[in-house]
Motif scaffolding. Structure first.
Motif, PDB file in Angstrom:
ATOM      1  N   GLU A   4      31.482  36.812  37.003  1.00  0.00           N
ATOM      2  CA  GLU A   4      32.258  35.474  35.727  1.00  0.00           C
ATOM      3  C   GLU A   4      31.618  35.017  35.090  1.00  0.00           C
ATOM      4  O   GLU A   4      30.522  34.501  36.185  1.00  0.00           O
ATOM      5  CB  GLU A   4      33.949  35.097  36.694  1.00  0.00           C
ATOM      6  N   ASN A  87      45.295  40.900  35.691  1.00  0.00           N
ATOM      7  CA  ASN A  87      43.768  39.918  35.444  1.00  0.00           C
ATOM      8  C   ASN A  87      44.282  38.538  36.391  1.00  0.00           C
ATOM      9  O   ASN A  87      44.948  37.451  35.394  1.00  0.00           O
ATOM     10  CB  ASN A  87      43.611  40.273  34.659  1.00  0.00           C
ATOM     11  N   PRO A  88      43.804  37.835  37.260  1.00  0.00           N
ATOM     12  CA  PRO A  88      44.002  36.473  37.198  1.00  0.00           C
ATOM     13  C   PRO A  88      43.609  35.640  36.472  1.00  0.00           C
ATOM     14  O   PRO A  88      44.218  34.454  36.481  1.00  0.00           O
ATOM     15  CB  PRO A  88      43.402  36.267  39.280  1.00  0.00           C
ATOM     16  N   TYR A  89      42.528  35.033  36.115  1.00  0.00           N
ATOM     17  CA  TYR A  89      41.878  34.782  35.420  1.00  0.00           C
ATOM     18  C   TYR A  89      42.546  34.205  33.777  1.00  0.00           C
ATOM     19  O   TYR A  89      42.650  33.490  33.299  1.00  0.00           O
ATOM     20  CB  TYR A  89      40.385  35.240  34.797  1.00  0.00           C
ATOM     21  N   ALA A 114      48.236  33.283  39.404  1.00  0.00           N
ATOM     22  CA  ALA A 114      47.096  33.338  39.214  1.00  0.00           C
ATOM     23  C   ALA A 114      46.700  33.285  40.596  1.00  0.00           C
ATOM     24  O   ALA A 114      46.301  34.027  41.329  1.00  0.00           O
ATOM     25  CB  ALA A 114      46.094  32.730  38.633  1.00  0.00           C
ATOM     26  N   ILE A 117      48.207  36.563  43.309  1.00  0.00           N
ATOM     27  CA  ILE A 117      47.432  38.013  42.628  1.00  0.00           C
ATOM     28  C   ILE A 117      45.863  37.422  43.511  1.00  0.00           C
ATOM     29  O   ILE A 117      44.755  37.848  43.881  1.00  0.00           O
ATOM     30  CB  ILE A 117      46.724  38.436  40.728  1.00  0.00           C
ATOM     31  N   LYS A 118      45.219  36.270  43.408  1.00  0.00           N
ATOM     32  CA  LYS A 118      43.538  35.769  43.870  1.00  0.00           C
ATOM     33  C   LYS A 118      44.229  34.363  45.021  1.00  0.00           C
ATOM     34  O   LYS A 118      43.828  34.025  44.214  1.00  0.00           O
ATOM     35  CB  LYS A 118      43.237  35.375  42.601  1.00  0.00           C
ATOM     36  N   SER A 119      44.557  34.292  45.797  1.00  0.00           N
ATOM     37  CA  SER A 119      44.856  33.760  47.024  1.00  0.00           C
ATOM     38  C   SER A 119      43.700  33.185  47.098  1.00  0.00           C
ATOM     39  O   SER A 119      44.036  31.966  47.297  1.00  0.00           O
ATOM     40  CB  SER A 119      45.643  34.672  48.317  1.00  0.00           C
ATOM     41  N   ASP A 120      42.115  33.176  46.752  1.00  0.00           N
ATOM     42  CA  ASP A 120      41.476  32.292  47.397  1.00  0.00           C
ATOM     43  C   ASP A 120      41.508  31.562  46.309  1.00  0.00           C
ATOM     44  O   ASP A 120      39.882  31.519  45.851  1.00  0.00           O
ATOM     45  CB  ASP A 120      40.262  32.977  48.439  1.00  0.00           C
ATOM     46  N   PHE A 121      41.741  31.457  44.997  1.00  0.00           N
ATOM     47  CA  PHE A 121      41.546  30.748  43.589  1.00  0.00           C
ATOM     48  C   PHE A 121      41.990  29.365  43.674  1.00  0.00           C
ATOM     49  O   PHE A 121      42.378  29.098  43.653  1.00  0.00           O
ATOM     50  CB  PHE A 121      42.347  31.605  42.458  1.00  0.00           C
TER      51      PHE A 121
END
Length: 552
Positions: A4, A87-89, A114, A117-121
């Motif tokens: 990314e 897609n978390p983004y 977000a 979906i992506k727990s470490d975001f």
């Protein structure tokens, strides 16, 4: 998707031999290089080929977002989330589109989706904190920032957010630690240095606060918020910190239209004393004021550098010098110039402006009065040089002189013409139009009136501008323990200023309260007229002025 890119977290970069993939990669390259038109051209062509490609819709949303087309960004990103909801983004970018457009509450679902979906975001948690802070939910915001830091302890945005939470809760030492950690991660972010300065200032560490504010100003010298913060931090500072940027910062602040130069005076004096090694000179002046002009002669060579110092000229020209040693020195330098024929026009003009600002408070001895009479006679007979006119205006304002300067003044003299002739004449015209409440009759009021008609006080050059806030918010900040039900919710406060003088209090009110209208009363027409002229310079119109006695 190899990796990314991060102007926005959701912009993918994927190298592929397939023509569509290669075109998308090229569009993303254009986006990352801020060639938005080129990126959009390719993305729109790809959208025509496949209107449900979430990556293309995401890219179009990112382009709109970077162009501040928030409505367009929401449209593209909502469509992207429908076809690529995992897609978390995309969800993060949708939250950004709402938040940057000012819809803070609407931004939260995107950020929360977000992180689901992506727990470490970490960035998404931090942006939840930003939105909640904007919604005035400080405790929820702090939790979100801490969640981000649990994932990435060095995330600048989250460290700054925690610092702001501490600052709001008056935990100043903790705030300073958080901002310091954020600066380690992003040392060239001026806002972090400014926030650190505010935390240190509130904790009582004025030298540290000033150093941080100077760092912020050095990184972003054109930022007016940082200028005002730094100027307020200089107020009452007796010793400016030793900092490579302090002189240039003071010079910039003296020239800023939104900074009151009076807040800079003591700091500027300390820099001048330090750089010109004036302690011995000023000590001798204070110890023997009677011989002050002789002491000036003893230090003539050293004082030549001071007279030509732009910081010294800027101070004298815009704010009274609040230091007894400097006042005695300036009085002695004025006398020395009169009796010995000084020809430094820039210094004489600055000294004349200083004397005008302080209402000619410096004592003049008999020998000066004799020399002054001779100077007036020379000017009347020969027209006078610009240095002679400047010397004369060091002792009395030019508008009171029977003979006025000729046309064609040099640049250094132009401010004297404006301040000592043009503006007083304009104030006389304004004074004639001021509405009167009733004639003054109280004996004490009449005596006070006579004083301020002769010398409107204080004369001032510029004001420390700020952004007015709703009346209720100002009351809350001033009286935190006051129950909510006792805070008056007045959208457009009407304010009486009894004794408005030359307009400084009126300026303070107008800069404090949103939508305020003011009725300003004073017993001196000259003072009112001065204030009206200054208010007009700043474009304020919601003020009615009345001449009268507060006793009536």
């Amino acid at each position: 998707m190899a990796k990314e890119t991060r102007p926005l977290p959701g912009m993918p970069y994927a190298a592929s031999s397939a023509s569509g993939e290669s075109a998308l990669a090229m569009a993303v390259d254009h986006f990352n290089a801020r060639r938005y038109a080129a990126a959009e051209e390719i993305a729109l062509r790809l959208k025509q080929e496949d209107s449900k490609d979430g990556r293309v819709l995401n890219l179009l949303g990112g382009i709109a977002l970077e162009r501040s087309d928030f409505a367009g960004a929401v449209t593209h990103l909502t469509a992207a989330s429908r076809v690529q909801g995992g897609n978390p983004y995309i969800w993060f970018n949708l939250g950004e589109a709402h938040r940057r457009g000012g819809a803070f509450a609407k931004s939260l679902p995107g950020y929360r989706k977000a992180v689901s979906i992506k727990s470490d975001f970490a960035e998404a948690y931090a942006m939840i904190g930003e939105a909640q802070r904007a919604l005035n939910l400080p405790s929820e915001a702090e939790k979100a920032y801490r969640a981000a830091l649990a994932i990435n302890p060095h995330l600048t945005l989250a460290l700054n957010g925690v610092g702001l939470a501490h600052l709001t809760a008056a935990r100043f030492a903790e705030a300073a630690r958080a901002f310091s950690e954020a600066i380690k991660a992003s040392p060239r972010d001026p806002a972090l240095h400014a926030n650190l300065g505010q935390a240190l200032y509130q904790s009582g560490d004025t030298p540290g606060a000033l150093t941080a504010m100077l760092d912020a100003h050095a990184l972003a010298p054109e930022n007016e918020d940082f200028q005002r913060l730094l100027a307020r931090s200089f107020l009452h500072v007796r010793e400016a910190p030793i900092h490579t940027h302090v002189r240039s910062a003071l010079m910039a602040l003296f020239q800023s239209p939104s900074v009151n130069p009076r807040t800079l005076a003591t700091a500027a004096l300390s820099v001048l004393k330090r750089e010109h090694d004036l302690d011995v000179f000023l000590q001798r002046i204070e110890a023997n004021a009677v011989r002050a002009d002789e002491i000036v002669a003893d230090f003539e060579a050293d004082l030549n550098d001071l007279r030509g110092d732009p910081l010294f000229i800027a101070l004298l020209s815009s704010a009274p010098a609040p230091d007894i040693g400097f006042e005695l020195a300036l009085r002695a330098m004025r006398k020395h110039a009169l009796l010995n024929g000084s020809r430094s026009l820039a210094f004489l003009c600055a000294l004349a402006r200083q004397c005008f600002l302080n209402e000619y408070i410096y004592y003049a001895g008999d020998d000066e009065k004799v020399a002054l009479g001779a100077l007036r006679a020379t000017i009347a007979a020969e027209g006078g040089s610009w240095e002679e006119w400047a010397l004369l205006s060091c002792y009395a304002p030019l508008y009171r002189e029977a003979v006025k300067p000729r046309d064609g003044a040099p640049e250094a003299f132009a401010p004297l013409l404006r301040e000592q002739i043009d503006e007083p004449l304009r104030e006389l015209e304004i004074a004639d139009r001021i509405r009167a409440l009733k004639p003054l009759s109280d004996e004490v009021s009449l005596v006070v009136q006579a004083q301020y008609e002769e010398s409107p006080y204080p004369r001032w050059t510029r004001f420390d501008l700020s952004t007015p806030r709703p009346f209720a918010d100002v009351v809350k900040a001033a009286l935190p323990p006051l129950p909510e039900k006792m805070i008056p919710n007045i959208a457009a406060p009407r304010i009486l200023i009894g004794g408005c003088g030359t307009g400084l209090e009126t300026m303070r009110i107008l800069n404090s309260y949103q939508n305020a209208s003011v009725l300003a009363l004073d017993l001196s027409r000259t003072s009112i007229a001065y204030g009206m002229r200054k208010l007009n310079e700043y474009g304020f119109e919601n003020v009615e002025h009345v001449h009268g006695d507060i006793l009536d």
